[in-house]
Design a protein around this motif. Structure first.
Motif, PDB file in Angstrom:
ATOM      1  N   ILE A 277     173.748   9.660 -32.662  1.00  0.00           N
ATOM      2  CA  ILE A 277     173.168   9.035 -31.464  1.00  0.00           C
ATOM      3  C   ILE A 277     174.228   8.261 -30.686  1.00  0.00           C
ATOM      4  CG2 ILE A 277     171.668   7.111 -30.731  1.00  0.00           C
ATOM      5  CD1 ILE A 277     169.546   8.110 -32.562  1.00  0.00           C
ATOM      6  N   LYS A 278     174.278   8.549 -29.371  1.00  0.00           N
ATOM      7  CA  LYS A 278     175.230   7.831 -28.514  1.00  0.00           C
ATOM      8  C   LYS A 278     174.438   6.859 -27.635  1.00  0.00           C
ATOM      9  CE  LYS A 278     179.195  10.427 -29.011  1.00  0.00           C
ATOM     10  NZ  LYS A 278     178.957  10.658 -30.443  1.00  0.00           N
ATOM     11  N   THR A 279     174.873   5.613 -27.611  1.00  0.00           N
ATOM     12  CA  THR A 279     174.203   4.634 -26.750  1.00  0.00           C
ATOM     13  C   THR A 279     175.249   3.747 -26.100  1.00  0.00           C
ATOM     14  OG1 THR A 279     174.080   3.066 -28.561  1.00  0.00           O
ATOM     15  CG2 THR A 279     172.116   4.396 -28.167  1.00  0.00           C
ATOM     16  N   GLY A 280     174.853   3.089 -25.025  1.00  0.00           N
ATOM     17  CA  GLY A 280     175.706   2.058 -24.441  1.00  0.00           C
ATOM     18  C   GLY A 280     175.215   0.705 -24.933  1.00  0.00           C
ATOM     19  N   VAL A 281     175.980  -0.329 -24.574  1.00  0.00           N
ATOM     20  CA  VAL A 281     175.635  -1.688 -25.004  1.00  0.00           C
ATOM     21  C   VAL A 281     174.241  -2.084 -24.508  1.00  0.00           C
ATOM     22  CG1 VAL A 281     176.295  -4.125 -24.820  1.00  0.00           C
ATOM     23  CG2 VAL A 281     178.050  -2.370 -25.052  1.00  0.00           C
ATOM     24  N   LYS A 282     173.907  -1.659 -23.275  1.00  0.00           N
ATOM     25  CA  LYS A 282     172.635  -2.064 -22.685  1.00  0.00           C
ATOM     26  C   LYS A 282     171.444  -1.537 -23.504  1.00  0.00           C
ATOM     27  CE  LYS A 282     170.395  -2.109 -18.350  1.00  0.00           C
ATOM     28  NZ  LYS A 282     170.109  -1.256 -17.194  1.00  0.00           N
ATOM     29  N   ILE A 283     171.518  -0.271 -23.848  1.00  0.00           N
ATOM     30  CA  ILE A 283     170.433   0.346 -24.639  1.00  0.00           C
ATOM     31  C   ILE A 283     170.367  -0.284 -26.036  1.00  0.00           C
ATOM     32  CG2 ILE A 283     169.687   2.508 -25.740  1.00  0.00           C
ATOM     33  CD1 ILE A 283     169.019   2.475 -22.831  1.00  0.00           C
ATOM     34  N   GLU A 284     171.554  -0.521 -26.619  1.00  0.00           N
ATOM     35  CA  GLU A 284     171.595  -1.160 -27.944  1.00  0.00           C
ATOM     36  C   GLU A 284     170.873  -2.498 -27.928  1.00  0.00           C
ATOM     37  OE1 GLU A 284     175.875   0.501 -28.938  1.00  0.00           O
ATOM     38  OE2 GLU A 284     175.660  -1.648 -29.364  1.00  0.00           O
ATOM     39  N   GLN A 285     171.195  -3.286 -26.885  1.00  0.00           N
ATOM     40  CA  GLN A 285     170.573  -4.613 -26.779  1.00  0.00           C
ATOM     41  C   GLN A 285     169.078  -4.496 -26.545  1.00  0.00           C
ATOM     42  OE1 GLN A 285     172.967  -6.465 -23.760  1.00  0.00           O
ATOM     43  NE2 GLN A 285     174.449  -7.260 -25.248  1.00  0.00           N
ATOM     44  N   GLU A 286     168.707  -3.534 -25.702  1.00  0.00           N
ATOM     45  CA  GLU A 286     167.283  -3.363 -25.406  1.00  0.00           C
ATOM     46  C   GLU A 286     166.511  -2.991 -26.678  1.00  0.00           C
ATOM     47  OE1 GLU A 286     166.217  -0.818 -21.981  1.00  0.00           O
ATOM     48  OE2 GLU A 286     164.500  -0.159 -23.154  1.00  0.00           O
ATOM     49  N   ILE A 287     167.015  -1.993 -27.407  1.00  0.00           N
ATOM     50  CA  ILE A 287     166.319  -1.552 -28.623  1.00  0.00           C
ATOM     51  C   ILE A 287     166.266  -2.689 -29.636  1.00  0.00           C
ATOM     52  CG2 ILE A 287     166.472   0.011 -30.613  1.00  0.00           C
ATOM     53  CD1 ILE A 287     167.539   2.146 -28.700  1.00  0.00           C
ATOM     54  N   SER A 288     167.408  -3.356 -29.810  1.00  0.00           N
ATOM     55  CA  SER A 288     167.480  -4.423 -30.802  1.00  0.00           C
ATOM     56  C   SER A 288     166.485  -5.549 -30.485  1.00  0.00           C
ATOM     57  CB  SER A 288     168.918  -4.944 -30.832  1.00  0.00           C
ATOM     58  OG  SER A 288     169.001  -6.092 -31.584  1.00  0.00           O
ATOM     59  N   SER A 289     166.426  -5.931 -29.209  1.00  0.00           N
ATOM     60  CA  SER A 289     165.540  -7.031 -28.839  1.00  0.00           C
ATOM     61  C   SER A 289     164.060  -6.616 -28.927  1.00  0.00           C
ATOM     62  CB  SER A 289     165.942  -7.532 -27.449  1.00  0.00           C
ATOM     63  OG  SER A 289     164.839  -7.803 -26.665  1.00  0.00           O
ATOM     64  N   LEU A 290     163.735  -5.384 -28.510  1.00  0.00           N
ATOM     65  CA  LEU A 290     162.342  -4.915 -28.597  1.00  0.00           C
ATOM     66  C   LEU A 290     161.881  -4.825 -30.059  1.00  0.00           C
ATOM     67  CD1 LEU A 290     162.289  -2.053 -25.913  1.00  0.00           C
ATOM     68  CD2 LEU A 290     161.166  -4.281 -25.744  1.00  0.00           C
ATOM     69  N   VAL A 291     162.756  -4.281 -30.897  1.00  0.00           N
ATOM     70  CA  VAL A 291     162.381  -4.091 -32.301  1.00  0.00           C
ATOM     71  C   VAL A 291     162.225  -5.447 -33.011  1.00  0.00           C
ATOM     72  CG1 VAL A 291     163.199  -3.196 -34.522  1.00  0.00           C
ATOM     73  CG2 VAL A 291     163.325  -1.758 -32.503  1.00  0.00           C
ATOM     74  N   ASP A 292     163.136  -6.373 -32.720  1.00  0.00           N
ATOM     75  CA  ASP A 292     163.025  -7.716 -33.326  1.00  0.00           C
ATOM     76  C   ASP A 292     161.720  -8.399 -32.933  1.00  0.00           C
ATOM     77  OD1 ASP A 292     165.320  -7.625 -34.744  1.00  0.00           O
ATOM     78  OD2 ASP A 292     166.515  -8.870 -33.376  1.00  0.00           O
ATOM     79  N   LYS A 293     161.381  -8.317 -31.641  1.00  0.00           N
ATOM     80  CA  LYS A 293     160.145  -8.954 -31.170  1.00  0.00           C
ATOM     81  C   LYS A 293     158.928  -8.279 -31.795  1.00  0.00           C
ATOM     82  CE  LYS A 293     161.170 -11.492 -27.075  1.00  0.00           C
ATOM     83  NZ  LYS A 293     162.459 -11.004 -26.541  1.00  0.00           N
ATOM     84  N   TYR A 294     158.990  -6.944 -31.872  1.00  0.00           N
ATOM     85  CA  TYR A 294     157.860  -6.228 -32.454  1.00  0.00           C
ATOM     86  C   TYR A 294     157.690  -6.609 -33.930  1.00  0.00           C
ATOM     87  CZ  TYR A 294     154.804  -2.553 -34.078  1.00  0.00           C
ATOM     88  OH  TYR A 294     153.760  -1.891 -34.671  1.00  0.00           O
ATOM     89  N   TYR A 295     158.807  -6.766 -34.632  1.00  0.00           N
ATOM     90  CA  TYR A 295     158.733  -7.171 -36.047  1.00  0.00           C
ATOM     91  C   TYR A 295     158.027  -8.522 -36.175  1.00  0.00           C
ATOM     92  CZ  TYR A 295     159.973  -8.248 -40.837  1.00  0.00           C
ATOM     93  OH  TYR A 295     159.899  -8.567 -42.172  1.00  0.00           O
ATOM     94  N   GLN A 296     158.414  -9.468 -35.315  1.00  0.00           N
ATOM     95  CA  GLN A 296     157.783 -10.804 -35.357  1.00  0.00           C
ATOM     96  C   GLN A 296     156.287 -10.711 -35.121  1.00  0.00           C
ATOM     97  OE1 GLN A 296     161.060 -12.489 -32.752  1.00  0.00           O
ATOM     98  NE2 GLN A 296     160.204 -14.327 -33.655  1.00  0.00           N
ATOM     99  N   TYR A 297     155.913  -9.847 -34.181  1.00  0.00           N
ATOM    100  CA  TYR A 297     154.490  -9.669 -33.894  1.00  0.00           C
ATOM    101  C   TYR A 297     153.755  -9.015 -35.059  1.00  0.00           C
ATOM    102  CZ  TYR A 297     153.379 -11.099 -29.188  1.00  0.00           C
ATOM    103  OH  TYR A 297     153.079 -11.850 -28.092  1.00  0.00           O
ATOM    104  N   ALA A 298     154.399  -7.959 -35.600  1.00  0.00           N
ATOM    105  CA  ALA A 298     153.715  -7.150 -36.614  1.00  0.00           C
ATOM    106  C   ALA A 298     153.615  -7.886 -37.946  1.00  0.00           C
ATOM    107  CB  ALA A 298     154.446  -5.814 -36.791  1.00  0.00           C
ATOM    108  N   ILE A 299     154.665  -8.626 -38.294  1.00  0.00           N
ATOM    109  CA  ILE A 299     154.700  -9.290 -39.614  1.00  0.00           C
ATOM    110  C   ILE A 299     154.265 -10.764 -39.481  1.00  0.00           C
ATOM    111  CG2 ILE A 299     156.165  -9.924 -41.589  1.00  0.00           C
ATOM    112  CD1 ILE A 299     155.697  -6.917 -41.460  1.00  0.00           C
ATOM    113  N   GLY A 300     154.582 -11.368 -38.332  1.00  0.00           N
ATOM    114  CA  GLY A 300     154.138 -12.726 -38.068  1.00  0.00           C
ATOM    115  C   GLY A 300     154.965 -13.825 -38.705  1.00  0.00           C
TER     116      GLY A 300
END
Ligand SMILES: [Zn+2]
Length: 251
Positions: free
Chosen positions: A228-251
């Protein structure tokens, strides 16, 4: 009367316990998460402690006790030396270890979680993907193992196929909301969540590239994802979305 058994495990963390001992949390291949005591593990010359270093894969002979189970002996099989020489990689591995410690039940085996953790350590050790991405991919796969994979193909509100452009990741609703539904959510009741600080951002924009990559992450294993090839912007976007989703899902 002591029962012993041999298990292959990944050391997640360890901490001082009683005067001379260590308490170790491991994720074992055939018994899931276990808390073990290493007698004398805090002594400077402890050979046992040397084989129970965090973020190593180790063969442990467990001795069952009345109050605690003990690591009777241990031989480390893989310590992922390249991972250990990079702080960013160590942080990514520790973050994953913390997730496992915090969100799986003791003594419930799941070989999928074991293999996923091993894949994460191997991937960080190989260093083909950036630690931020490895960490986000692990989190997404781990949530999926726990039955909390987000819906990435159909709008979680009107259930139609997701089209490119203008979509949002809705954390409370566990998936993508299309632009039309987002525009009309003003009339829908807000999803409440136990973490009040997050309630302001119950959804965020998600790019088409991030949707594609997250779909791949849930379909493929780490070995296939290294291309998988990504730029910094996509990396940051995925990382931030996944972290927030984890907080929501696990609490
Ligand atoms: Zn919709």
């Amino acid at each position: 009367m002591d029962e012993t058994y041999l298990t292959e495990a990944i050391i997640l963390n360890r901490q001082p316990f009683r005067e001379d001992d260590l308490q170790i949390t491991v994720y074992s291949r055939d018994r899931g998460k276990l808390f073990l005591v290493a007698r004398g593990g805090r002594k400077a010359k402890s050979k046992l402690a040397a084989h129970l270093e965090p973020l190593c894969r180790t063969e442990i002979m467990v001795v069952r006790g009345r109050r605690y189970d003990y690591a009777g002996s241990a031989v480390s099989a893989d310590c992922f030396g390249l991972l250990k020489s990079d702080l960013e990689k160590i942080n990514a591995a520790n973050k994953a270890a913390k997730m496992i410690v915090g969100s799986v039940k003791e003594g419930v085996p799941d070989e999928g979680i074991y293999n996923l953790t091993l894949d994460l350590l191997n991937e960080l050790n190989r260093g083909k993907l950036k630690p931020t991405l490895v960490s986000a991919f692990f989190t997404l796969k781990f949530l999926s193992r726990l039955g909390l994979a987000p819906e990435l193909y159909h709008c979680v509100l009107h259930r139609e196929k997701i089209q490119p452009g203008g979509n949002r990741f809705d954390f409370a609703r566990s998936g993508i909301v299309c632009p039309k539904c987002h525009a009309s959510t003003g009339s829908l009741p807000e999803m409440s969540h136990p973490v009040p600080s997050l309630s302001k951002e119950s959804n965020l924009p998600i790019s088409d590239n991030s949707i594609k990559i997250m779909r791949l992450v849930l379909q493929q294993d780490f070995g296939q994802l290294k291309k998988i090839k990504t730029g910094v912007k996509i990396e940051q976007e995925i990382s931030s979305l996944v972290d927030k989703y984890y907080q929501y899902a696990i609490g």
